[in-house]
Design an enzyme around this catalytic site. Structure first.
Site, mmCIF file in Angstrom:
data_model
loop_
_atom_site.group_PDB
_atom_site.id
_atom_site.type_symbol
_atom_site.label_atom_id
_atom_site.label_comp_id
_atom_site.label_asym_id
_atom_site.label_seq_id
_atom_site.Cartn_x
_atom_site.Cartn_y
_atom_site.Cartn_z
ATOM 1 N N ASP A 10 0.829 -1.211 0.000
ATOM 2 C CA ASP A 10 0.000 0.000 0.000
ATOM 3 C C ASP A 10 0.863 1.261 0.000
ATOM 4 O O ASP A 10 1.976 1.267 0.527
ATOM 5 C CB ASP A 10 -0.914 -0.025 1.231
ATOM 6 C CG ASP A 10 -2.077 0.960 1.096
ATOM 7 O OD1 ASP A 10 -2.403 1.340 -0.052
ATOM 8 O OD2 ASP A 10 -2.658 1.340 2.128
ATOM 9 N N GLY A 11 0.325 2.312 -0.596
ATOM 10 C CA GLY A 11 0.992 3.610 -0.572
ATOM 11 C C GLY A 11 1.486 4.100 -1.927
ATOM 12 O O GLY A 11 2.148 5.138 -1.999
ATOM 13 N N ARG A 14 -0.034 7.687 -2.791
ATOM 14 C CA ARG A 14 0.574 8.784 -2.024
ATOM 15 C C ARG A 14 2.014 9.024 -2.447
ATOM 16 O O ARG A 14 2.464 10.166 -2.521
ATOM 17 C CB ARG A 14 0.500 8.458 -0.513
ATOM 18 C CG ARG A 14 -0.871 8.772 0.091
ATOM 19 C CD ARG A 14 -1.044 8.094 1.416
ATOM 20 N NE ARG A 14 -1.279 6.654 1.243
ATOM 21 C CZ ARG A 14 -1.184 5.762 2.213
ATOM 22 N NH1 ARG A 14 -0.828 6.139 3.422
ATOM 23 N NH2 ARG A 14 -1.445 4.497 1.976
ATOM 24 N N HIS A 27 2.045 3.229 -9.071
ATOM 25 C CA HIS A 27 1.789 1.802 -9.316
ATOM 26 C C HIS A 27 2.924 1.187 -10.143
ATOM 27 O O HIS A 27 3.365 0.076 -9.889
ATOM 28 C CB HIS A 27 0.462 1.609 -10.044
ATOM 29 C CG HIS A 27 -0.726 2.033 -9.233
ATOM 30 N ND1 HIS A 27 -0.876 1.695 -7.907
ATOM 31 C CD2 HIS A 27 -1.825 2.770 -9.559
ATOM 32 C CE1 HIS A 27 -2.017 2.213 -7.449
ATOM 33 N NE2 HIS A 27 -2.603 2.875 -8.434
ATOM 34 N N ARG A 61 -12.356 2.267 -7.882
ATOM 35 C CA ARG A 61 -11.466 3.395 -8.214
ATOM 36 C C ARG A 61 -11.808 3.951 -9.593
ATOM 37 O O ARG A 61 -12.533 3.307 -10.358
ATOM 38 C CB ARG A 61 -10.018 2.905 -8.181
ATOM 39 C CG ARG A 61 -9.614 2.485 -6.774
ATOM 40 C CD ARG A 61 -8.137 2.212 -6.674
ATOM 41 N NE ARG A 61 -7.800 1.925 -5.289
ATOM 42 C CZ ARG A 61 -6.604 2.088 -4.749
ATOM 43 N NH1 ARG A 61 -5.607 2.535 -5.502
ATOM 44 N NH2 ARG A 61 -6.385 1.800 -3.487
ATOM 45 N N LEU A 121 10.573 -20.562 -5.292
ATOM 46 C CA LEU A 121 9.670 -19.659 -4.577
ATOM 47 C C LEU A 121 8.298 -19.710 -5.242
ATOM 48 O O LEU A 121 8.201 -19.656 -6.461
ATOM 49 C CB LEU A 121 10.209 -18.216 -4.654
ATOM 50 C CG LEU A 121 9.291 -17.126 -4.074
ATOM 51 C CD1 LEU A 121 9.262 -17.187 -2.549
ATOM 52 C CD2 LEU A 121 9.746 -15.718 -4.516
ATOM 53 N N ARG A 180 -4.703 -2.154 8.878
ATOM 54 C CA ARG A 180 -5.926 -2.947 8.692
ATOM 55 C C ARG A 180 -5.653 -4.005 7.631
ATOM 56 O O ARG A 180 -4.661 -3.916 6.901
ATOM 57 C CB ARG A 180 -7.096 -2.052 8.274
ATOM 58 C CG ARG A 180 -6.816 -1.201 7.056
ATOM 59 C CD ARG A 180 -8.075 -0.423 6.604
ATOM 60 N NE ARG A 180 -7.722 0.576 5.585
ATOM 61 C CZ ARG A 180 -7.514 1.863 5.836
ATOM 62 N NH1 ARG A 180 -7.630 2.340 7.068
ATOM 63 N NH2 ARG A 180 -7.188 2.692 4.851
HETATM 64 C C1 IPE Z 1 -5.322 -2.736 -0.113
HETATM 65 O O1 IPE Z 1 -5.049 -1.397 -0.288
HETATM 66 C C2 IPE Z 1 -5.366 -3.426 -1.435
HETATM 67 C C3 IPE Z 1 -4.089 -3.570 -2.125
HETATM 68 C C4 IPE Z 1 -2.922 -3.207 -1.662
HETATM 69 C C5 IPE Z 1 -4.170 -4.191 -3.416
HETATM 70 P P1 IPE Z 1 -6.202 -0.302 -0.393
HETATM 71 O O2 IPE Z 1 -5.523 1.011 -0.520
HETATM 72 O O3 IPE Z 1 -7.160 -0.680 -1.457
HETATM 73 O O4 IPE Z 1 -6.913 -0.459 1.020
HETATM 74 P P2 IPE Z 1 -7.855 0.571 1.803
HETATM 75 O O5 IPE Z 1 -8.885 1.029 0.837
HETATM 76 O O6 IPE Z 1 -6.970 1.694 2.261
HETATM 77 O O7 IPE Z 1 -8.385 -0.224 2.953
HETATM 78 C C1 IPE Z 2 -1.772 0.221 -3.245
HETATM 79 O O1 IPE Z 2 -1.514 1.575 -3.342
HETATM 80 C C2 IPE Z 2 -1.958 -0.406 -4.594
HETATM 81 C C3 IPE Z 2 -3.342 -0.816 -4.870
HETATM 82 C C4 IPE Z 2 -4.342 -0.719 -4.069
HETATM 83 C C5 IPE Z 2 -3.576 -1.359 -6.181
HETATM 84 P P1 IPE Z 2 -2.692 2.639 -3.302
HETATM 85 O O2 IPE Z 2 -3.071 2.953 -4.704
HETATM 86 O O3 IPE Z 2 -3.786 2.177 -2.428
HETATM 87 O O4 IPE Z 2 -1.933 3.867 -2.674
HETATM 88 P P2 IPE Z 2 -2.512 4.876 -1.619
HETATM 89 O O5 IPE Z 2 -2.963 4.084 -0.436
HETATM 90 O O6 IPE Z 2 -3.639 5.602 -2.280
HETATM 91 O O7 IPE Z 2 -1.351 5.764 -1.307
HETATM 92 MG MG MG Z 3 -4.135 2.401 -0.418
#
Ligand code: IPE
Ligand code: IPE
Ligand code: MG
Length: 237
Positions: A10-11, A14, A27, A61, A121, A180
């Site tokens: 995640d992230g 941002r 991404h 999204r 792996l 979470r």
């Molecule tokens: C979880 O991240 C899903 C993936 C990393 C693919 P999200 O960014 O979608 O999760 P929420 O919406 O913050 O819970």
């Molecule tokens: C996780 O990064 C990747 C996916 C959910 C596909 P995010 O796209 O959720 O990045 P943030 O949480 O918005 O920074």
């Molecule tokens: Mg996210």
């Protein structure tokens, strides 16, 4: 060492926004980190790596972001093809791939088939994956197979999951600062050790991964039992 590490990557969004870039750039950069982490898993003897790439909730999204993410998996698999074959990585997809565009579906199926005998792996890609959807799918399959209620066991349900035959995740990492599960590995993570990192996924390097492994090795897992007492010091009585 954990036998199975699962990562909520995640992230990305941002990371890109902090640089004044489109979310997609995050991404793309994030997808590149998987190679380094997979290589580290092989070096440390981690047998299974599961990465959360697209959740069943991520369909909500914006359409351009969704279609970018749809294309990213087949594109990365193609780009990493030589690494996958040289390092003997077995690809498995956790999730519903029937909804992918036909050409991508075929490409993904091909690489799953061609790597089925690899043994260094297991790289599980959770794509169009939801933990609850996985449980529903498993139950439907059991019912369809005519399993009698009294024959339903935890072991049987585990074998009906996408992760059939693999150990449950020992270590579950979430990057990006949130704490979470976001519907990840609901059935399999009951006794996973959680490691939450504030680092945004595109910045999550091998060093950061090694920190998570070190942290894991310092934990005591009890599985509901009383901790094992240190051997009593020899008494002089
Ligand atoms: C979880 O991240 C899903 C993936 C990393 C693919 P999200 O960014 O979608 O999760 P929420 O919406 O913050 O819970
Ligand atoms: C996780 O990064 C990747 C996916 C959910 C596909 P995010 O796209 O959720 O990045 P943030 O949480 O918005 O920074
Ligand atoms: Mg996210």
């Amino acid at each position: 060492m954990p036998a199975h590490v699962a990562i909520i990557m995640d992230g990305n969004g941002r990371w890109a926004q902090h640089r004044g870039l489109e979310r997609q750039a995050g991404h793309r950069e994030g997808a590149r980190r998987v190679r380094d982490i997979a290589a580290a898993c092989i070096d440390y003897g981690v047998r299974v790596l599961t990465i959360y790439a697209f959740s069943t909730e991520n369909w909500d999204r914006p359409a351009d972001e969704v279609s970018f993410l749809m294309d990213l998996i087949p594109e990365r698999l193609e780009a990493e093809r030589s690494m996958i074959f040289e390092q003997r990585v077995r690809i498995r997809v956790l999730g519903e791939i029937e909804t992918l565009p036909l050409i991508d579906r075929v490409a993904v199926r091909d690489i799953v088939r061609q790597t089925a005998h690899h043994d260094a792996l297991d790289l599980n890609i959770a794509f169009n994956y939801g933990g609850r959807a996985e449980i529903v799918r498993a139950l439907r399959n059991l019912i369809r197979d005519g399993i009698r209620p009294e024959d339903v066991t935890e072991d049987l349900v585990s074998r009906a999951m996408y992760t059939a035959g693999q150990p449950d995740p020992d270590l579950l990492i979430r990057t990006g600062g949130d704490q979470r599960s976001s519907n990840f590995l609901v059935w399999q993570s009951t006794y996973s050790e959680y490691f939450f990192s504030p680092i945004l996924w595109p910045d999550f390097t091998r060093d950061a991964f090694e920190d998570a492994l070190a942290d894991f090795s310092s934990r005591t897992r009890r599985f509901g039992r009383v901790p094992v007492a240190a051997p009593a010091a020899a008494s002089d009585a």
